[in-house]
Scaffold this active site. Structure first.
Site, PDB file in Angstrom:
ATOM      1  N   GLU A  55       0.825  -1.211   0.000  1.00 32.68           N
ATOM      2  CA  GLU A  55       0.000   0.000   0.000  1.00 32.68           C
ATOM      3  C   GLU A  55       0.861   1.264   0.000  1.00 32.68           C
ATOM      4  OE1 GLU A  55      -2.989  -0.290  -0.666  1.00 32.68           O
ATOM      5  OE2 GLU A  55      -3.205  -2.433  -0.295  1.00 32.68           O
ATOM      6  N   HIS A 100       1.455   2.260  -3.559  1.00 27.94           N
ATOM      7  CA  HIS A 100       0.316   3.009  -4.097  1.00 27.94           C
ATOM      8  C   HIS A 100       0.329   4.452  -3.589  1.00 27.94           C
ATOM      9  CE1 HIS A 100      -1.401  -0.452  -5.967  1.00 27.94           C
ATOM     10  NE2 HIS A 100      -1.790  -1.051  -4.851  1.00 27.94           N
TER      11      HIS A 100
END
Length: 418
Positions: A19, A22
């Site tokens: 994550e 991202h």
């Protein structure tokens, strides 16, 4: 308990790094990232820094970065609504108070006539004197609803406003970071353990393994097994792996002597459900910084190729769903790796990280690969897919993935507990 702690640390790290990829590249593209979450479900911990809220949630089944524009805005203001406004030093609106306006006595209350918080950033409305006025809105203004703040998302801060390449990079960055993490883990492994050398020499032996019980020692040069001459470490391991529960006679050079040592490899079942022989020895190693870096990247690539080949066998029917493992199977294999020591656990963590990266790149709805597929379709069509239709496809895909997860989990329970 060690297995549980290992799972929490490994999965937490893999999801965090995924994550984080991202988040970093979405922010570099100028996308407003509302939340960076580890886990799903109710929040256990929440901390806001700058524009992003960082949360840890109850169910440790993954994570997400909530980017503006990926989902419909939860707050909608229509003409006729009464709202309160607070202003910054430049006279622009900084707070848009949706309800509980009595808790903000200094706010200017207006009745909305027209509002555009995506492009023009203006609010037109009637104040207490019934005069129509126009107010400029700060690009970082907040909604306040039930005393909870949510930053507005002008169009240029939304995911859909960015170029195809910016969006693709923000999506691909998650799996890429998993590959990078695997390389870092394997480089660290090589720096600690040393790089394997392809010679039939016992680098080390694990406690309580078949090798140490038979009398093999660190530094033993295995000249032959059952009379078959050996040249490489691969020769040694291939014979051991296909000889589970069968006695092998090792011809070992130890100093100036050559001794014969009978060894019976234990039978162990790996993640691919194949039973191999195992005696508990490590390959010989050497230490080098540049060599460790080269080893880490080379091993990462080899694991990527191996996992892709395994997926291909699943598609062609050479593997079945019974060969797949879900959370229960991963928990079990992680326990086995933890029992064998930190170095084996590091290798297992690298494999899991690569698996996570590859699985997320599959062109399936609800996965990163599915989102990249829609970006590719947009590039071909010259216009984006209807967001509602794309959302339905992702929802259905997510539901099917959950069904697959249940099936795989039931298979794991049957394999390990029934």
């Amino acid at each position: 308990m060690n297995t549980f702690i290992s799972i929490i640390i490994i999965f937490g790290l893999l999801v965090f790094i995924h994550e984080l990829g991202h988040l970093i590249f979405a922010k570099r593209a100028g996308i407003l990232c509302r939340e960076f979450a580890i886990g799903f479900g109710p929040k256990l911990f929440s901390y806001k820094k700058d524009e992003t809220t960082y949360t840890i949630r109850l169910l440790p089944l993954g994570g997400f970065v909530r980017m503006a524009g990926e989902d419909p805005e939860m707050i909608e203001i229509k003409p006729g609504f009464q709202i309160g406004l607070n202003f910054n030093r430049n006279g622009n609106v900084k707070d848009i108070i949706i309800n509980n306006k009595s808790k903000h006595p200094d706010a200017k209350v207006i009745t909305v006539e027209r509002i555009d918080l995506e492009h023009q950033l203006i609010i037109q409305g009637y104040d207490e004197s019934d005069e129509l006025k126009e107010y400029k809105v700060d690009a970082k203004a907040d909604y306040i609803y039930d005393e909870q703040r949510t930053q507005i998302a002008p169009y240029n801060r939304q995911f859909g406003s960015k170029t195809l390449s910016q969006r693709a990079v923000a999506i691909f960055a998650g799996p890429f970071m998993n590959f990078a993490l695997a390389a870092v883990i394997l480089i660290s492994y090589a720096l600690i353990q040393g790089m394997p050398v392809d010679k039939p020499i016992v680098g080390d032996v694990i406690p309580d393994g078949a090798a140490i019980e038979a009398g093999l020692q660190k530094g033993d040069y295995v000249v032959a097994i059952d009379g078959k001459q050996l040249d490489t470490w691969s020769d040694l391991t291939s014979i051991i792996q296909r000889s589970a529960n069968q006695e092998l006679v090792f011809q070992v050079q130890r100093g100036n002597d050559v001794v014969e040592i009978p060894v019976v490899p234990e039978a162990r079942t790996g993640p691919n459900e194949q039973t191999d022989g195992f005696i508990g020895i490590y390959p010989p190693t050497e230490f080098s910084l540049l060599g460790s870096i080269s080893f880490g990247f080379a091993q990462t690539w080899e694991y990527i190729v191996l996992i892709i080949q395994s997926l291909g066998m699943l598609v062609t029917g050479q593997f079945t769903l019974d060969h797949l493992s879900g959370p229960v199977g991963i928990y079990n294999y992680t326990g086995q790796a933890a029992a064998m020591g930190i170095l084996v656990l590091m290798q297992w963590a690298a494999i899991l990280s690569i698996n996570l990266g590859i699985i997320n790149l599959l062109p399936l709805p609800a996965l990163d690969g599915g989102r990249l597929m829609f970006i590719g379709l947009e590039a071909v069509r010259g216009k984006p897919i209807d967001p509602q239709k794309e959302g339905i496809v992702h929802f259905v895909g997510f539901a099917l993935l959950m069904v697959l997860m249940l099936v795989v989990t039931w298979n794991d329970i049957n394999k390990f507990f029934l």
